[in-house]
Write a protein that holds these residues in place. Structure first.
Motif, PDB file in Angstrom:
ATOM      1  N   GLU A  29      18.871  22.959 -13.407  1.00 31.67           N
ATOM      2  CA  GLU A  29      19.220  23.441 -12.070  1.00 31.67           C
ATOM      3  C   GLU A  29      20.724  23.674 -12.018  1.00 31.67           C
ATOM      4  O   GLU A  29      21.475  23.158 -12.845  1.00 31.67           O
ATOM      5  N   ARG A 106      17.676  17.948 -19.441  1.00 30.66           N
ATOM      6  CA  ARG A 106      17.652  19.085 -18.518  1.00 30.66           C
ATOM      7  C   ARG A 106      18.614  20.192 -18.953  1.00 30.66           C
ATOM      8  O   ARG A 106      18.458  21.340 -18.556  1.00 30.66           O
TER       9      ARG A 106
ATOM     10  N   GLU B  11       8.432  27.945 -12.227  1.00 31.67           N
ATOM     11  CA  GLU B  11       9.564  27.066 -11.877  1.00 31.67           C
ATOM     12  C   GLU B  11      10.805  27.433 -12.682  1.00 31.67           C
ATOM     13  O   GLU B  11      11.923  27.437 -12.173  1.00 31.67           O
ATOM     14  N   GLU B  12      10.585  27.730 -13.963  1.00 28.17           N
ATOM     15  CA  GLU B  12      11.725  28.106 -14.816  1.00 28.17           C
ATOM     16  C   GLU B  12      12.329  29.424 -14.355  1.00 28.17           C
ATOM     17  O   GLU B  12      13.547  29.597 -14.365  1.00 28.17           O
ATOM     18  N   ARG B  15      14.396  28.696 -11.331  1.00 28.23           N
ATOM     19  CA  ARG B  15      15.671  28.043 -11.677  1.00 28.23           C
ATOM     20  C   ARG B  15      16.647  29.055 -12.287  1.00 28.23           C
ATOM     21  O   ARG B  15      17.847  29.017 -12.024  1.00 28.23           O
ATOM     22  N   LYS B  18      18.207  31.039  -9.578  1.00 28.95           N
ATOM     23  CA  LYS B  18      19.265  30.290  -8.887  1.00 28.95           C
ATOM     24  C   LYS B  18      20.542  30.242  -9.728  1.00 28.95           C
ATOM     25  O   LYS B  18      21.657  30.345  -9.207  1.00 28.95           O
ATOM     26  N   ARG B  19      20.373  30.092 -11.041  1.00 24.64           N
ATOM     27  CA  ARG B  19      21.560  30.080 -11.906  1.00 24.64           C
ATOM     28  C   ARG B  19      22.256  31.439 -11.873  1.00 24.64           C
ATOM     29  O   ARG B  19      23.489  31.518 -11.850  1.00 24.64           O
TER      30      ARG B  19
END
Lengths: 322, 51
Positions: A29, A106, B11-12, B15, B18-19
């Motif tokens: 994230e 992560r 989900e990846e 993410r 968002k990055r």
């Protein structure tokens, strides 16, 4: 040394049934990347650098000052990121750090390295362009000192690791003053010394409680090498130097009445709590005394610098001498 | 060994989006920083030039 195999194997175990996987991209994230920058350390660096700016005997354009502070913070964050990349193996075995982005899997170690290097170079260059090249050089030195001298060498090699390495954490006020004046004066040198002498009692108080974890991680912290009693005596010795040193700004005229009171009371409290650490050597009382000193040491430094900021930044300065 | 492209999960993908947004914001901030820095260092006269 390789800091990453345990992490990589953890990640790879989940995908071992695949014949080949493309270069692993991060599933991290945005918050994980931010965590790599050690935001709490960044906040402390911004604060101490700002105080270094305000005690300086001249002024800087607020836009240039703000951008410089941001770059100092980014540079500090970059060094924290490089530290996390290098220390991922240690972080994985310590409860306090095992949930960090790299040991938790992560973020890939290589990504953290690239991220840290990019921010390091970028922050130094922008600071040089925004302010001057002395401050940029000091920032570069701080990053190299923390990431290479401390993380890669001292931390695993000597019980004096945090004593010498503390210089990296003590440099931001000097960078702040260099931004404003283009040079390093007595004011930021004193602030450097205060943080430098404050660091050992601060960290060793925590190390007394976490000695088992440091031993398991193979880190030669003072309690593991010289023993808890020797560490306690050294904590008192450093605090005995710190208490009067904390009053040096008053003697030199850039700390006023508020600072003097905070420095005197806080310094005596540091010394008193250090003596408590020396006296209470066994059981839960020993841990409690050490954690009290650890907690208060943070408050002490915060109050010292807040007092300077209030006096110099808000016009509350009232001279004690003359 | 044959390369098997990794299939990203929803989900990846989220993410990654968002990055990407974060990188775009950082780049925009850099543009703003260099703009205001130029004005602050050179003064508003930097905009006053013969065309």
């Amino acid at each position: 040394m390789a800091a990453t195999p345990s992490m990589t194997s953890l990640t790879n175990s989940a995908i071992s049934d695949r014949p080949f996987v493309e270069a692993q991209s991060s599933g991290g994230e945005v918050a994980d990347y931010f965590a790599l920058l050690k935001p709490r350390v960044m906040a402390l660096v911004i604060f101490t650098a700002l105080v270094g700016m305000t005690v300086s005997p001249s002024h800087v354009n607020p836009v240039i000052g703000a951008i410089s502070l941001l770059m100092i913070a980014v540079g500090a964050g970059a060094s924290g990121c490089l530290n996390m990349w290098w220390d991922a193996d240690i972080d994985a075995v310590m409860t306090r750090t095992r949930t960090r982005p790299i040991p938790a899997g992560r973020i890939q170690p290589g990504e953290a390295l690239s991220f840290g290097l990019t921010l390091s170079v970028g922050s130094v260059l922008v600071l040089g362009l925004a302010a001057n090249w002395l401050s940029a050089g000091l920032l570069a030195f701080t990053i190299v000192f923390y990431a290479v001298i401390y993380s890669m060498w001292l931390k695993r090699a000597t019980a004096q690791n945090i004593v010498i390495g503390g210089a990296a954490g003590a440099l931001p006020p000097m960078i702040g003053q260099a931004v404003v004046t283009g040079t390093v004066g007595i004011e930021s040198t004193i602030l450097f010394l205060i943080i430098f002498i404050w660091t050992p009692p601060h960290f060793w108080a925590l190390a007394l409680v976490k000695a088992g974890e440091y031993a398991r991680a193979g880190i030669p912290m003072m309690p593991n090498v010289a023993g808890p009693d020797s560490t306690r005596r050294q904590i008192v010795a450093y605090s005995a130097v710190l208490a009067p040193l904390g009053l040096a700004p008053v003697a030199l005229g850039f700390g006023g009445l508020i600072y003097g009171v905070v420095g005197l009371v806080g310094g005596l409290a540091m010394l008193g709590l250090s003596v408590q650490v020396l006296r209470r050597r066994d059981g839960e009382a020993a841990n409690k005394a050490a954690m009290s000193l650890f907690g208060f040491s943070i408050l002490y430094l915060f109050l010292l610098f807040s007092a300077l900021l209030a006096e110099q930044g808000l016009g509350l300065f009232r001279p004690v001498l003359g | 060994m044959s390369a098997v492209p990794k299939q990203l999960t929803p989900e990846e993908i989220q993410r990654r989006r968002k990055r990407s947004v974060a990188i775009a914001l950082v780049l925009a901030a850099l543009v703003a920083i260099f703009y205001v820095l130029t004005i602050a260092k050179l003064g508003p006269q930097v905009l006053n030039r013969p065309l």
